[in-house]
Design a protein around this motif. Sequence first.
Motif, short mmCIF file in Angstrom:
data_model
loop_
_atom_site.label_atom_id
_atom_site.label_comp_id
_atom_site.label_asym_id
_atom_site.label_seq_id
_atom_site.Cartn_x
_atom_site.Cartn_y
_atom_site.Cartn_z
N ILE A 40 0.76 -1.39 0.06
CA ILE A 40 -0.03 -0.02 0.06
C ILE A 40 0.93 1.45 -0.10
N ALA A 41 1.79 1.33 0.83
CA ALA A 41 2.64 2.41 1.06
C ALA A 41 3.35 2.80 -0.27
N ASN A 42 3.92 1.52 -0.99
CA ASN A 42 4.70 1.66 -2.26
C ASN A 42 3.94 2.15 -3.23
N ILE A 43 2.69 1.72 -3.43
CA ILE A 43 1.57 2.23 -4.55
C ILE A 43 1.33 3.70 -4.38
N LEU A 44 1.12 4.08 -3.01
CA LEU A 44 0.69 5.38 -2.83
C LEU A 44 1.80 6.48 -2.96
N GLU A 45 3.11 5.84 -2.60
CA GLU A 45 4.16 6.87 -2.71
C GLU A 45 4.37 6.94 -4.39
N ASN A 46 4.28 5.90 -5.04
CA ASN A 46 4.53 6.21 -6.38
C ASN A 46 3.66 7.03 -7.18
N ARG A 47 2.25 6.75 -6.91
CA ARG A 47 1.35 7.89 -7.34
C ARG A 47 1.71 9.37 -6.94
N GLU A 48 1.93 9.46 -5.70
CA GLU A 48 2.26 11.02 -5.26
C GLU A 48 3.25 11.61 -5.98
N ARG A 49 4.40 10.55 -6.09
CA ARG A 49 5.70 11.12 -6.86
C ARG A 49 4.99 11.34 -8.26
N LEU A 50 4.26 10.82 -8.89
CA LEU A 50 3.92 11.01 -10.33
C LEU A 50 3.02 12.22 -10.29
N GLU A 51 2.42 12.62 -9.33
CA GLU A 51 1.45 13.58 -9.34
C GLU A 51 2.32 14.83 -9.24
N HIS A 52 3.21 14.72 -8.23
CA HIS A 52 4.23 15.91 -8.24
C HIS A 52 4.83 16.31 -9.38
N GLN A 53 5.48 15.19 -10.07
CA GLN A 53 6.15 15.32 -11.44
C GLN A 53 5.18 16.09 -12.44
N THR A 54 3.90 15.58 -12.50
CA THR A 54 2.83 16.18 -13.30
C THR A 54 2.65 17.77 -12.92
N ILE A 55 2.50 17.95 -11.76
CA ILE A 55 2.15 19.56 -11.39
C ILE A 55 3.52 20.26 -11.74
#
Length: 584
Positions: free
Chosen positions: A440-455
């Motif tokens: 769970i932690a890895n999936i959420l961290e990867n998603r947040e990292r992707l969102e930050h990169q997009t923003i």
Amino acid sequence: TWWVKVTYILLFACLIGGIAKYITEKNRHKNELMRREHAEQINEAKLQFFINISHEIRTPMTLIISPLEKLIAENKDEEKQKVYLLIYRNAQRILRLINQLMDIRKIDKGLMAVKFSETDMVEFIDDLMQTFTYQANKRNIKFTFTHTEKQLKTWIDLNNFDKVLVNIFSNAFKFTPDNGEITITLCTGKDNNKPNTPLSDFFEIIIADTGTGIEEDKIEKIFERFYQINNIESQSGIGTGIGLHLARSLVELQHGVIYARNRTDRQGSEFIIRLPLKSAHLKNTEKEIKNKALIQLQQQIRNKSVSIDTFIPLLKEQKSKIKSKTKYRVLIVDDEKEIRKYLLTELSDTYRIFESANGKEALDFILKEKPNLVISDVMMPEMDGITLTKKMKANININFIPIILLTAKSSEEDKAEGFDIGADAYMEKPFNMELLKKLIANILENRERLEHQTIQSETNNTLIKTLILRPFDQKLYENIINIINENISDPNLNAEFLAERVGMSRVHIHRKLKELTNQSARDFIRSIRLKQAENLLSNQELTISEIAYAIGYNNLSHFSNTFREFYGMSPSEYMWKKEKKKEE
């Protein structure tokens, strides 16, 4: 003349006898085929029954093993530890039985893949024997290993060969009385009767016990599926009758043979496993090269030699990982209330947890609340986890939300289906809670990292404008968008209509849209229609029926249901919310 008559009579008698014999043989052969077919049907029915029961067992096993691991890690009382470890060992035993049933089904369907790696057989057997040390000491059974070489390099499938030995060792302990002996012998040899075959050079493992022995007429039958020897003294009739059948199937998959015989030096029986010593017969695709560290780790996992030391690192990690609630919202979807409550207890320290009892209820919640992650069971009433995943991934409003499937269905086909429809992870029940937390932690961290990169790069709208496509794809994509927008009010606008206007086959345009938008042609058309409906509801003073007809819906009820499925609310609710926002 009389002799001619006698000749005719004899020929006629021979003919009648031949016909009678033919009919008798035909009937006997037919009856034999029917008997075999009936036996196969009974075996298949038994296996299917056991597999169905196994699926049901996995869920309660989750609620036994996972909390038990936590209890073992946290409780230091020695007497309680003994009881906990006893429960844990037997829980793992039930789980092994369930996995054996799944293995038999894989073998029957030809789906059992074998991967051979070079292994030191002396060390392998030594490690595996540790699992039975507790039982041997408790029953005062002399459990020894004899080998002439300190190291013997062989090629075996590590994941499957240990199942063979565990079954044979378990069988030996079941038949051997207290104060008896079980001896494992490892040796090598050559078979001159089988030149140029994998077994011309072989290694052999002999498992000898001092049990009751086997009746001569039953020595081959014991390898048949579901066959059990009823023996009052050893209570050997207790079991499922699948262990030895699975052992033979797995040995044969590895180009070997296994057979049994009674001992000649004393009472008892011997099981002989003979496998190729060399690897020349193996294809390159069958070989798996592993480093030493990985092999050692696999052996530790395989042995599952349970002691309190196994759980000390788990306890330390649990204490260090406790955090306050975060912004992440996790939805748990399972029809088993106890599973939901258990996951809630374990995850609520870190995440904001929400619950749903089935896929239909979950989909409504996801559309309205858009949680950060969904953890879903597969088999549920009203809407199962597979359907829920399909609906999530087909909806552009929520297809970015990751989903983890927790399931009792552990076959390769089930896993493949889960990944094919877009599941982010697939975990079997019973699952390890610490592993689930890390996932769970890895999936959420990867998603947040992707969102930050997009923003940090640019907004979503800018991304859409600057999407780099091949010239042909760009032109095709623009053409499809134009055709849909020009014909959006036409109720006949569908995948066939689009394919005809674009000048491509339905299959080809479906494949292209999947590649460009990750949506089917039907879902893509629906998405544009509903986005247009949202725009009209927000910016123009039109009735819901006028908007429905404007975007190609003849049936107002169908439009409302589709809109609700897409946005989590009806068109009238959406208009009301928009008006309320304007007033504020």
